[in-house]
Structure formats: structure tokens, C-alpha cells
Design a protein around this motif. Structure first.
Motif, mmCIF file in Angstrom:
data_model
loop_
_atom_site.group_PDB
_atom_site.id
_atom_site.type_symbol
_atom_site.label_atom_id
_atom_site.label_comp_id
_atom_site.label_asym_id
_atom_site.label_seq_id
_atom_site.Cartn_x
_atom_site.Cartn_y
_atom_site.Cartn_z
ATOM 1 N N LEU A 199 -5.412 7.340 1.139
ATOM 2 C CA LEU A 199 -4.050 7.059 1.666
ATOM 3 C C LEU A 199 -4.254 6.169 2.735
ATOM 4 C CD1 LEU A 199 -1.727 6.230 0.714
ATOM 5 C CD2 LEU A 199 -1.933 9.601 0.734
ATOM 6 N N ASN A 259 -3.871 4.000 -12.722
ATOM 7 C CA ASN A 259 -4.362 4.052 -11.102
ATOM 8 C C ASN A 259 -5.781 4.851 -11.263
ATOM 9 O OD1 ASN A 259 -4.778 4.758 -8.412
ATOM 10 N ND2 ASN A 259 -3.401 6.245 -8.674
ATOM 11 N N SER A 260 -6.698 4.606 -10.553
ATOM 12 C CA SER A 260 -8.116 4.218 -10.635
ATOM 13 C C SER A 260 -8.265 5.371 -11.291
ATOM 14 C CB SER A 260 -8.854 4.633 -9.583
ATOM 15 O OG SER A 260 -8.264 5.891 -8.605
ATOM 16 N N LYS A 313 0.705 -0.971 0.151
ATOM 17 C CA LYS A 313 0.125 -0.181 -0.301
ATOM 18 C C LYS A 313 0.801 1.482 -0.207
ATOM 19 C CE LYS A 313 -2.969 2.903 0.600
ATOM 20 N NZ LYS A 313 -4.323 3.102 -0.707
HETATM 21 O O1 LIG Z 1 -7.903 6.139 -1.913
HETATM 22 C C1 LIG Z 1 -6.720 5.546 -1.634
HETATM 23 O O2 LIG Z 1 -5.821 5.029 -0.890
HETATM 24 C C2 LIG Z 1 -6.711 5.360 -2.809
HETATM 25 N N1 LIG Z 1 -7.129 5.296 -3.777
HETATM 26 C C3 LIG Z 1 -6.752 4.876 -5.122
HETATM 27 O O3 LIG Z 1 -7.499 4.524 -6.276
HETATM 28 N N2 LIG Z 1 -5.625 4.767 -5.551
HETATM 29 C C4 LIG Z 1 -4.413 5.173 -4.933
HETATM 30 O O4 LIG Z 1 -3.270 5.616 -5.369
HETATM 31 C C5 LIG Z 1 -5.028 6.299 -3.492
HETATM 32 I I1 LIG Z 1 -3.483 6.181 -2.141
#
Ligand SMILES: O=C(O)c1[nH]c(=O)[nH]c(=O)c1I
Length: 308
Positions: free
Chosen positions: A73, A190-191, A45
Motif C-alpha cells: 500500500l 482484487n488480486s 492508487k
Molecule cells: O500491496 C498493495 O499495495 C496492494 N496490492 C494488491 O494486489 N491489491 C491491493 O489492493 C493493494 I493496497
């Protein structure tokens, strides 16, 4: 047939990884990954200098065609994950790190440079869920500034986690920045940031932070993920590997990512839906596709997507 892949000099027997953030926050989750068959390598993570609780719940919601998350995060802090990766690794591991400011990123990476850790690190430039914070990699000049400073002192293996781009000129711009630096890899995507889901019955959003806006994952983002893998592979120096992430639910999706140029492929949302046994299924399905097509190794078809 072999599914062998290379992770910065380490031979993996499977090209499959977990998407950072999914089942990789606690020691127990990381140990589960270390013992998951057909998971070739694992990613932690994203870690910040200080541990974080993250956004309030509900912060993850399963959708029929994917997921939406606004985790914020949450993580046990950089020191915890550094200690973890400094232990004897049973499985190749990529340390993911993030920061809420460029200054924090520099501080963290200076500590990492001074540490005994020699393994691969991934700098997350694309978290979409920090209230009030933009996804850094949508600002090409800021990204250039951060990487210029980082590589003025950082000499160990380092890659970046990118957000999805939706404009060919943006692919050109980010690739022009990234090609200036000795990156081991990019991890894309990433998302898809700041989507919104509506619960019709309750007439309300489904995640709490940011009024319900959150990052999208799962099968609905596969076309965007494939486009970003393909576009960045076409633009980046060969020395920069491409880790494909986004929308993988089947062996065909893994095959498609590799056809678009991915060296390795991460799976996130589908792990949340199916559990860690998904890796056995994906490996089996990929092998069946390769057998049917007469491919002996991933290199036989990697990056060989044909145009019309
Ligand atoms: O909300 C999150 O922890 C998160 N959620 C995501 O979908 N991508 C990311 O890089 C992160 I750092």
C-alpha cells in the motif's frame, strides 16, 4: 460500432480502466493515464490517511502467466489524491481509498464527505499485502459494520473493491451484505491473495515481505475474475454496477468480462507487461470481435452469458 460505457452518469468512449495500483501512484503516472487513448476512465492508487512507503523491494515480480505483488500500500497520502481529483479532470476518475483500520476508514470518509469532491470513490476492502492485516471483505460481519457506519453519514458516490471469493455461499453472503447499501458499484476482483512463487535456480522466493507471499494477477486469475463478475452480477441489485478486474490480456478477455455482466473492465498486470498502449490494442480487438459477431454496442451482449 461503439464501445461507449457509462460511469455513474458520465459517458465513456471506452469501457477500459486501469486497475488501481498500476501506473497510478504519482502525479506523472496519473497524468500519463489522463492522456492514454482508449482508457475510458482512470483509478488512483488506494490512498491512506498518511502517506506510506510500502513494503521493501523486491515487491513486484513478473511471471510468464501473470504477476505477484506485495507492494504494501505505498501511496502519497489521501490529501495528495484528493487534491488531484479536485483539479480539472481531463478524464473521469475514481478515487480509491484504503485504511488499516475501520476507524481510519471512517475518519477518511468523513473528511471526504465534508470536502468539495463530488466524484466517485472506491473503498478498497481487499488489500492482501499489509503485514498482519486481514482482507476485510473476507469478514462478512466486519464488512457489514463498516458499511453501516459509512452510509450513516456518506452521501456521495461510493463503491467497494472486493477480493476474490471461491465459494458460492460466500458470494451469497457478501452480496446479502452489499445489497443493503446504496453502493454505486463493486469492483471485482482484487488480486488473489497470498500466492507464492519459487525461483528454482536461486531456491528462494521472489518478493521480500511476508516471506514471499503476495497477490496474484494476470492471465492465471482470469477464470476466478470471470466467476466473481458473473456471481456478483447475478446476486447484486441492478443499481449496483460491476467493474470487472482480473486476468485481461486480450479483447476476448474484455468481451468475456462484459458477457459475464461487467459494466466496465480494468486492466492491471498486462499494463505492467505491455505498457499503456495495451488499451489501444484491447479496444481494437474488442471492436473486431463485436464486428464479427454483429454487435453494435456493449449492451447488445452485456450479461448475456448462456448456460448449457
Ligand atoms: O500491496 C498493495 O499495495 C496492494 N496490492 C494488491 O494486489 N491489491 C491491493 O489492493 C493493494 I493496497
Amino acid at each position: 460500432i461503439d464501445l461507449n460505457a457509462d460511469l455513474f452518469g458520465q459517458i465513456l468512449t471506452s469501457p477500459l480502466l486501469n486497475a488501481s495500483g498500476v501506473h497510478c501512484q504519482t502525479k506523472e503516472e496519473l497524468n500519463d493515464l489522463a492522456h492514454t487513448s482508449n482508457l475510458g476512465a482512470m483509478v488512483t492508487k488506494s490512498a491512506t490517511l498518511q502517506a506510506r512507503a510500502g513494503n521493501p523491494n523486491p515487491r513486484y515480480y513478473d511471471l510468464k502467466n501473470g504477476s505477484i505483488n506485495s507492494m504494501g500500500l505505498p501511496n502519497l497520502g489521501y490529501d495528495f489524491y484528493l487534491d488531484y481529483v479536485l483539479q480539472e479532470q481531463t478524464k473521469p476518475t475514481i478515487l480509491s481509498v484504503a485504511a488499516l483500520s475501520a476507524a481510519d476508514a471512517i475518519t477518511l470518509l468523513k473528511d471526504l464527505q465534508a470536502s468539495d469532491y463530488q466524484g466517485p470513490t472506491e473503498l478498497n476492502l481487499s488489500c492482501p499485502n499489509i503485514v498482519g492485516e486481514p482482507q476485510l471483505a473476507y469478514d462478512f460481519e466486519a464488512t457489514d459494520r463498516v458499511l453501516k457506519e459509512v452510509f450513516s453519514f456518506y452521501t456521495k458516490p461510493l463503491g467497494v473493491k472486493l477480493p476474490p471469493y471461491f465459494d458460492l455461499v460466500h458470494f451469497d453472503k457478501i452480496a446479502a451484505v452489499l445489497n443493503k447499501y446504496p453502493l454505486t458499484h463493486v469492483n471485482t476482483i482484487n488480486s488473489v491473495g497470498n500466492g507464492l512463487w519459487v525461483d528454482i535456480e536461486q531456491e528462494q522466493v521472489v518478493t521480500k515481505a511476508k516471506g514471499g507471499f503476495g497477490g496474484l494477477g494476470g492471465t492465471m486469475v482470469l477464470p476466478t475474475a470471470l466467476a466473481n463478475v458473473r456471481a456478483l452480477r447475478q446476486r447484486l441489485h441492478d443499481s449496483i454496477k460491476v467493474l470487472g478486474t482480473g486476468g485481461v490480456t486480450s479483447g476476448e478477455d474484455v468481451f468475456a468480462h462484459i458477457l459475464c455482466g461487467a459494466d466496465l473492465v480494468s486492466v492491471g498486470t498486462q499494463v505492467m507487461k505491455e505498457g499503456l498502449s495495451v488499451y489501444d490494442r484491447l479496444a481494437e480487438e474488442l471492436q473486431a470481435i463485436m464486428a464479427h459477431k454483429g454487435y453494435q454496442s456493449l449492451a447488445d451482449f452485456r450479461g448475456k452469458l448462456k448456460e448449457l
